[in-house]
Design a protein around this motif. Structure first.
Motif, PDB file in Angstrom:
ATOM      1  N   VAL A 165      44.357  35.995  46.545  1.00  0.00           N
ATOM      2  CA  VAL A 165      43.037  35.376  46.559  1.00  0.00           C
ATOM      3  C   VAL A 165      42.768  34.753  47.920  1.00  0.00           C
ATOM      4  CG1 VAL A 165      43.001  34.934  44.069  1.00  0.00           C
ATOM      5  CG2 VAL A 165      43.865  33.172  45.626  1.00  0.00           C
ATOM      6  N   ARG A 166      41.474  34.642  48.230  1.00  0.00           N
ATOM      7  CA  ARG A 166      41.018  33.973  49.441  1.00  0.00           C
ATOM      8  C   ARG A 166      40.252  32.734  48.988  1.00  0.00           C
ATOM      9  NH1 ARG A 166      40.290  35.917  54.466  1.00  0.00           N
ATOM     10  NH2 ARG A 166      40.363  38.068  53.730  1.00  0.00           N
ATOM     11  N   ILE A 167      40.592  31.583  49.579  1.00  0.00           N
ATOM     12  CA  ILE A 167      39.920  30.329  49.251  1.00  0.00           C
ATOM     13  C   ILE A 167      39.238  29.833  50.519  1.00  0.00           C
ATOM     14  CG2 ILE A 167      40.194  27.984  48.360  1.00  0.00           C
ATOM     15  CD1 ILE A 167      42.992  29.012  47.254  1.00  0.00           C
ATOM     16  N   ASP A 168      37.955  29.568  50.437  1.00  0.00           N
ATOM     17  CA  ASP A 168      37.207  29.048  51.573  1.00  0.00           C
ATOM     18  C   ASP A 168      37.232  27.524  51.502  1.00  0.00           C
ATOM     19  OD1 ASP A 168      35.336  28.144  53.430  1.00  0.00           O
ATOM     20  OD2 ASP A 168      33.951  29.788  53.040  1.00  0.00           O
ATOM     21  N   PRO A 169      37.965  26.855  52.411  1.00  0.00           N
ATOM     22  CA  PRO A 169      38.050  25.399  52.349  1.00  0.00           C
ATOM     23  C   PRO A 169      36.702  24.699  52.542  1.00  0.00           C
ATOM     24  CG  PRO A 169      39.763  26.257  53.786  1.00  0.00           C
ATOM     25  CD  PRO A 169      38.834  27.391  53.459  1.00  0.00           C
ATOM     26  N   ALA A 170      35.761  25.360  53.189  1.00  0.00           N
ATOM     27  CA  ALA A 170      34.451  24.746  53.424  1.00  0.00           C
ATOM     28  C   ALA A 170      33.606  24.695  52.158  1.00  0.00           C
ATOM     29  CB  ALA A 170      33.702  25.498  54.527  1.00  0.00           C
ATOM     30  N   THR A 171      33.775  25.702  51.282  1.00  0.00           N
ATOM     31  CA  THR A 171      32.917  25.785  50.089  1.00  0.00           C
ATOM     32  C   THR A 171      33.691  25.691  48.776  1.00  0.00           C
ATOM     33  OG1 THR A 171      33.102  28.198  49.941  1.00  0.00           O
ATOM     34  CG2 THR A 171      31.313  27.304  51.337  1.00  0.00           C
ATOM     35  N   GLY A 172      35.000  25.914  48.830  1.00  0.00           N
ATOM     36  CA  GLY A 172      35.806  25.956  47.614  1.00  0.00           C
ATOM     37  C   GLY A 172      35.730  27.291  46.889  1.00  0.00           C
ATOM     38  N   GLU A 173      34.979  28.233  47.437  1.00  0.00           N
ATOM     39  CA  GLU A 173      34.826  29.540  46.801  1.00  0.00           C
ATOM     40  C   GLU A 173      36.146  30.309  46.814  1.00  0.00           C
ATOM     41  OE1 GLU A 173      32.304  33.699  47.279  1.00  0.00           O
ATOM     42  OE2 GLU A 173      31.964  32.071  48.700  1.00  0.00           O
ATOM     43  N   VAL A 174      36.472  30.904  45.652  1.00  0.00           N
ATOM     44  CA  VAL A 174      37.681  31.693  45.505  1.00  0.00           C
ATOM     45  C   VAL A 174      37.281  33.147  45.239  1.00  0.00           C
ATOM     46  CG1 VAL A 174      39.800  32.020  44.182  1.00  0.00           C
ATOM     47  CG2 VAL A 174      38.897  29.707  44.536  1.00  0.00           C
ATOM     48  N   THR A 175      37.784  34.071  46.042  1.00  0.00           N
ATOM     49  CA  THR A 175      37.502  35.485  45.824  1.00  0.00           C
ATOM     50  C   THR A 175      38.829  36.239  45.754  1.00  0.00           C
ATOM     51  OG1 THR A 175      37.280  35.844  48.213  1.00  0.00           O
ATOM     52  CG2 THR A 175      35.248  35.484  46.967  1.00  0.00           C
ATOM     53  N   THR A 176      38.855  37.292  44.984  1.00  0.00           N
ATOM     54  CA  THR A 176      40.049  38.130  44.870  1.00  0.00           C
ATOM     55  C   THR A 176      40.018  39.178  45.966  1.00  0.00           C
ATOM     56  OG1 THR A 176      40.151  37.759  42.492  1.00  0.00           O
ATOM     57  CG2 THR A 176      41.344  39.673  43.349  1.00  0.00           C
ATOM     58  N   VAL A 177      41.111  39.266  46.718  1.00  0.00           N
ATOM     59  CA  VAL A 177      41.234  40.242  47.793  1.00  0.00           C
ATOM     60  C   VAL A 177      41.908  41.500  47.264  1.00  0.00           C
ATOM     61  CG1 VAL A 177      42.261  40.673  50.074  1.00  0.00           C
ATOM     62  CG2 VAL A 177      41.381  38.408  49.516  1.00  0.00           C
ATOM     63  N   VAL A 178      42.996  41.326  46.499  1.00  0.00           N
ATOM     64  CA  VAL A 178      43.729  42.417  45.878  1.00  0.00           C
ATOM     65  C   VAL A 178      44.024  41.998  44.448  1.00  0.00           C
ATOM     66  CG1 VAL A 178      45.842  43.810  45.938  1.00  0.00           C
ATOM     67  CG2 VAL A 178      44.830  43.020  48.076  1.00  0.00           C
ATOM     68  N   ALA A 179      43.834  42.908  43.485  1.00  0.00           N
ATOM     69  CA  ALA A 179      44.048  42.576  42.076  1.00  0.00           C
ATOM     70  C   ALA A 179      45.080  43.513  41.454  1.00  0.00           C
ATOM     71  CB  ALA A 179      42.729  42.672  41.312  1.00  0.00           C
ATOM     72  N   ASP A 180      45.554  43.100  40.279  1.00  0.00           N
ATOM     73  CA  ASP A 180      46.393  43.932  39.416  1.00  0.00           C
ATOM     74  C   ASP A 180      47.683  44.427  40.056  1.00  0.00           C
ATOM     75  OD1 ASP A 180      44.557  43.654  37.317  1.00  0.00           O
ATOM     76  OD2 ASP A 180      43.321  45.261  38.158  1.00  0.00           O
ATOM     77  N   LEU A 181      48.353  43.546  40.789  1.00  0.00           N
ATOM     78  CA  LEU A 181      49.665  43.890  41.326  1.00  0.00           C
ATOM     79  C   LEU A 181      50.704  43.698  40.236  1.00  0.00           C
ATOM     80  CD1 LEU A 181      49.321  42.006  44.729  1.00  0.00           C
ATOM     81  CD2 LEU A 181      49.124  44.471  44.365  1.00  0.00           C
ATOM     82  N   ASP A 182      51.696  44.573  40.188  1.00  0.00           N
ATOM     83  CA  ASP A 182      52.756  44.442  39.187  1.00  0.00           C
ATOM     84  C   ASP A 182      53.549  43.157  39.439  1.00  0.00           C
ATOM     85  OD1 ASP A 182      52.157  46.792  37.866  1.00  0.00           O
ATOM     86  OD2 ASP A 182      53.516  47.991  39.099  1.00  0.00           O
ATOM     87  N   PRO A 183      53.902  42.429  38.345  1.00  0.00           N
ATOM     88  CA  PRO A 183      54.683  41.198  38.535  1.00  0.00           C
ATOM     89  C   PRO A 183      56.123  41.519  38.917  1.00  0.00           C
ATOM     90  CG  PRO A 183      54.166  41.513  36.207  1.00  0.00           C
ATOM     91  CD  PRO A 183      53.506  42.629  36.976  1.00  0.00           C
TER      92      PRO A 183
END
Length: 183
Positions: A165-183
């Motif tokens: 995930v990417r977190i923007d410290p200025a806005t608090g917005e969280v976006t997924t950069v890469v999803a569904d990776l095997d644990p």
């Protein structure tokens, strides 16, 4: 800059575990929750140069500040500590479970909590009150700061599925950069 201490310690007993590490010049700093200490190691030989007892903090992660001091999150009791001038001190106490930390390019200290529903804080290095940057985060256990100042963190924990995930410290917005990776 060189940070090597002249002589290794007599006690070269390895820590019980290593939870976090960072490199500073000729040394590596490691945090050990179970040993309740931070160690400074010679980067070339691995020799232990210094040990810092954290007084029950259970240090999880370490980061180097622009001024060369080493900052430590106390997973066990919430102490945010600093190693400077050869000694460890508690700067402020947050909640138990603080874990990843890093400094931005402008010297801002960011600290996160571990586990689902976590929080990312901006923490004044003078011991002032932490400010919430983002809340209800996925399970983050580490992070780095990208060139644009955003936080990149692995998320999902051992239960998965993993993501970045990417977190923007200025806005608090969280976006997924890469999803569904095997644990």
């Amino acid at each position: 800059p060189s940070t090597t201490v002249a002589e290794p310690l007599e006690d070269q007993t390895a820590p019980v575990n290593v939870n976090g590490l960072t490199v500073q010049g000729d040394t590596i700093w490691v945090a050990s929750i179970e040993a309740d200490e931070v160690l400074q190691l010679d980067r070339e030989t691995g020799a232990i140069l210094a040990r810092f007892d954290t007084g029950g903090a259970g240090p999880d992660d370490v980061a180097v500040a622009p001024d060369g001091s080493v900052w430590v999150t106390g997973f066990g009791n919430g102490d945010l500590g600093r190693i400077a001038d050869g000694s460890y001190e508690v700067v402020t106490t947050m909640a138990a479970g603080i874990n990843p930390l890093e400094f931005t390019a402008d010297g801002t200290l960011l600290v996160g909590t571990y586990g689902p529903g976590g929080t990312l804080y901006e923490v004044p290095t003078d011991g002032g009150e932490p400010v919430v940057v983002a809340e209800d985060l996925p399970d983050i256990n580490a992070f780095g700061i990208a060139e644009d100042g955003t936080v990149l963190a692995p998320a999902g924990g051992i239960g998965g599925p993993g993501s970045v995930v990417r977190i923007d410290p200025a806005t608090g917005e969280v976006t997924t950069v890469v999803a569904d990776l095997d644990p």
